[in-house]
Design a protein around this motif. Sequence first.
Motif, PDB file in Angstrom:
ATOM      1  N   LEU A  26      10.094  26.757   4.271  1.00 54.80           N
ATOM      2  CA  LEU A  26      11.512  27.067   4.071  1.00 54.80           C
ATOM      3  C   LEU A  26      11.799  27.507   2.643  1.00 54.80           C
ATOM      4  N   ALA A  27      10.825  27.267   1.766  1.00 53.32           N
ATOM      5  CA  ALA A  27      10.987  27.594   0.343  1.00 53.32           C
ATOM      6  C   ALA A  27      12.240  26.930  -0.229  1.00 53.32           C
ATOM      7  N   VAL A  28      12.456  25.673   0.147  1.00 55.32           N
ATOM      8  CA  VAL A  28      13.571  24.935  -0.454  1.00 55.32           C
ATOM      9  C   VAL A  28      13.054  24.196  -1.684  1.00 55.32           C
ATOM     10  N   SER A  29      13.969  23.787  -2.533  1.00 56.74           N
ATOM     11  CA  SER A  29      13.567  23.154  -3.783  1.00 56.74           C
ATOM     12  C   SER A  29      12.841  21.846  -3.500  1.00 56.74           C
ATOM     13  N   PRO A  30      11.939  21.453  -4.413  1.00 47.26           N
ATOM     14  CA  PRO A  30      11.124  20.256  -4.185  1.00 47.26           C
ATOM     15  C   PRO A  30      11.957  18.990  -4.015  1.00 47.26           C
ATOM     16  N   ASP A  31      13.169  18.992  -4.560  1.00 48.75           N
ATOM     17  CA  ASP A  31      13.972  17.772  -4.442  1.00 48.75           C
ATOM     18  C   ASP A  31      14.819  17.739  -3.163  1.00 48.75           C
ATOM     19  N   THR A  32      14.730  18.778  -2.351  1.00 48.56           N
ATOM     20  CA  THR A  32      15.469  18.762  -1.082  1.00 48.56           C
ATOM     21  C   THR A  32      14.754  17.844  -0.094  1.00 48.56           C
ATOM     22  N   PRO A  33      15.420  16.794   0.357  1.00 51.07           N
ATOM     23  CA  PRO A  33      14.751  15.899   1.315  1.00 51.07           C
ATOM     24  C   PRO A  33      14.446  16.607   2.636  1.00 51.07           C
ATOM     25  N   VAL A  34      13.220  16.459   3.100  1.00 45.10           N
ATOM     26  CA  VAL A  34      12.828  16.947   4.428  1.00 45.10           C
ATOM     27  C   VAL A  34      12.352  15.724   5.205  1.00 45.10           C
ATOM     28  N   LEU A  35      13.031  15.445   6.303  1.00 43.85           N
ATOM     29  CA  LEU A  35      12.809  14.182   7.004  1.00 43.85           C
ATOM     30  C   LEU A  35      12.372  14.404   8.442  1.00 43.85           C
ATOM     31  N   ARG A  44       8.796  22.149   4.019  1.00 39.42           N
ATOM     32  CA  ARG A  44       9.473  22.445   2.749  1.00 39.42           C
ATOM     33  C   ARG A  44       8.945  23.762   2.176  1.00 39.42           C
ATOM     34  N   GLU A  45       7.639  23.922   2.282  1.00 37.33           N
ATOM     35  CA  GLU A  45       7.033  25.141   1.757  1.00 37.33           C
ATOM     36  C   GLU A  45       7.449  26.356   2.588  1.00 37.33           C
ATOM     37  N   PRO A  61      19.210  31.081   8.168  1.00 36.64           N
ATOM     38  CA  PRO A  61      20.571  31.439   7.716  1.00 36.64           C
ATOM     39  C   PRO A  61      21.340  30.234   7.177  1.00 36.64           C
ATOM     40  N   ALA A  62      21.173  29.087   7.824  1.00 31.29           N
ATOM     41  CA  ALA A  62      21.895  27.890   7.373  1.00 31.29           C
ATOM     42  C   ALA A  62      21.396  27.461   5.992  1.00 31.29           C
ATOM     43  N   VAL A  63      20.080  27.458   5.828  1.00 28.58           N
ATOM     44  CA  VAL A  63      19.508  27.061   4.534  1.00 28.58           C
ATOM     45  C   VAL A  63      19.993  28.013   3.436  1.00 28.58           C
ATOM     46  N   ASP A  64      19.957  29.300   3.729  1.00 33.05           N
ATOM     47  CA  ASP A  64      20.439  30.296   2.749  1.00 33.05           C
ATOM     48  C   ASP A  64      21.901  30.039   2.396  1.00 33.05           C
ATOM     49  N   TYR A  65      22.681  29.793   3.425  1.00 32.33           N
ATOM     50  CA  TYR A  65      24.122  29.587   3.212  1.00 32.33           C
ATOM     51  C   TYR A  65      24.375  28.384   2.299  1.00 32.33           C
ATOM     52  N   PHE A  66      23.721  27.269   2.589  1.00 35.11           N
ATOM     53  CA  PHE A  66      23.976  26.060   1.796  1.00 35.11           C
ATOM     54  C   PHE A  66      23.448  26.214   0.373  1.00 35.11           C
ATOM     55  N   GLU A  67      22.319  26.898   0.230  1.00 36.65           N
ATOM     56  CA  GLU A  67      21.798  27.117  -1.122  1.00 36.65           C
ATOM     57  C   GLU A  67      22.753  27.992  -1.921  1.00 36.65           C
ATOM     58  N   THR A 115       4.701  18.050  14.595  1.00 34.43           N
ATOM     59  CA  THR A 115       3.628  19.041  14.647  1.00 34.43           C
ATOM     60  C   THR A 115       3.315  19.577  13.251  1.00 34.43           C
ATOM     61  N   HIS A 116       4.244  19.343  12.341  1.00 38.17           N
ATOM     62  CA  HIS A 116       4.029  19.785  10.961  1.00 38.17           C
ATOM     63  C   HIS A 116       4.447  18.672  10.022  1.00 38.17           C
ATOM     64  N   SER A 117       3.885  18.682   8.829  1.00 35.82           N
ATOM     65  CA  SER A 117       4.297  17.676   7.855  1.00 35.82           C
ATOM     66  C   SER A 117       5.548  18.167   7.144  1.00 35.82           C
ATOM     67  N   PRO A 118       6.342  17.229   6.621  1.00 36.74           N
ATOM     68  CA  PRO A 118       7.525  17.636   5.857  1.00 36.74           C
ATOM     69  C   PRO A 118       7.172  18.586   4.713  1.00 36.74           C
ATOM     70  N   ASP A 119       6.038  18.372   4.086  1.00 34.39           N
ATOM     71  CA  ASP A 119       5.666  19.252   2.970  1.00 34.39           C
ATOM     72  C   ASP A 119       5.416  20.687   3.443  1.00 34.39           C
ATOM     73  N   ASP A 120       4.761  20.813   4.613  1.00 36.06           N
ATOM     74  CA  ASP A 120       4.550  22.155   5.182  1.00 36.06           C
ATOM     75  C   ASP A 120       5.885  22.842   5.407  1.00 36.06           C
TER      76      ASP A 120
END
Lengths: 117, 199
Positions: free
Chosen positions: B163-172, B160-161, B129-135, B153-158
Motif C-alpha cells: 500500500l506504500a503507507v507510512s511506517p507508522d500507519t497501523p496495519v492490523l 504496508r509495503e 482510492p480510500a488510502v489516497d484520499y485519507f493521506e 494470507t499476507h503479513s501486515p508488513d507485506d
Amino acid sequence: MSLGDAGDGLRVRPYAITGGRTRAATEVPIEAIVYRTPKGEKAVSSMSLERRQILSILASPQSAAEISARLRLPLGVARVVLGDLVDEGFVALNTRSASGRPDLRLLERVLDGLQAL
Amino acid sequence: MASKPSDMVVSPDEATSGGPMPVKIVVAGGFAVGKTTFIGSISEIEPLTTEAALTKVSEGVDDTSKVATKTSTTVAMDFGRITLGDDLILYLFGTPGQDRFWFMWDELVRGAIGAVVLIDTRRLEECFPAVDYFEENQIPFVVGMNCFDGQATHSPDDVREALAVSPDTPVLLIDARERVSTRDTLLELVQHALVRATA
C-alpha cells in the motif's frame, strides 16, 4: 423537473417538503445530535407531517443520520428540515463546531470509553 | 431520555447543554469487504442505512420521446452507534462503496477522529482510492485486513509495503465479525490519532 411526476418520484418528491431547497441556513452535520427545545415539545401536535414525525422521534435525542434513516427521509432532505427547525427554535444541536480533528482531551475520553466496553 | 431545555448549542469539544457530544469514525474499503459487518459487530443499534438522493435530469436519447427523463441514484450509507458514557456517543459511518460518490466523503470525514480502511488482500487495489484520499486529506487511519477464513494470507508488513503507507500507519489483522476485534481496531485508531495530534 416536475414534482408531481410519478416515475421515480419517491426519490424526488421529498424535496417538495423543503420547497425545493437543498440547503438550510443552518448546516446540520450528519452526526449532530438533535434534541427538542421546550418550544419544540409544545409545538409537536401543531406541526406539518414531516416536522411532527421528526419532533416525535426526538423524544430521545438522536443524530441527523438516525432521524433520516428511521423516517426514511433522504439525508439531504432531513438536514434541510432540521436546519429550519433549528432556525425556528424548535430543536437544538449538540455538535462539534469546528471542522478540525477532535482535541486531545476528547480523544482521551473516546479511548477511555472504548477501553471500558 | 428527556430532551434538553437549552438553546441551540454549537459548542467546541465539550457539551455545554448536558446532552451527549457526538464523535465519529469513518469505515472505508471496497465493495463487500465487511464494512457493515464491522459496524454491526459493535454497534448498539442494528446498523441503519441513510440515503442521499442524487437526481439529474437528462434528455431522452430515444428520438420518439423528446421528453426529458429523470434518473436518480441513491447513495446508501450504513452507520452504527456506540454510547461511550452519558455525554459521549461514537458514530461509525461506512463510506458509500462507489468512487463516484466522493463528495459524500468530504462530509463524512469533516471533524472525524479518523478512518478504518478495511481490506481484502485478494482485492487489495480496491482500497487504494480510500488510502489516497485519507493521506491527501491528512486523516488519521488504520488498515484492517479482514481475515474472512480466519487465516491471514499476507503479513501486515507485506500489506504496508504494497500500500506504500507510512511506517507508522497501523496495519492490523482483524475479524470484522468479532466485537473485541472491532473494538481493538477502533482503539488502535484513536491511539494513532492521539499520537498524530501530539506530534
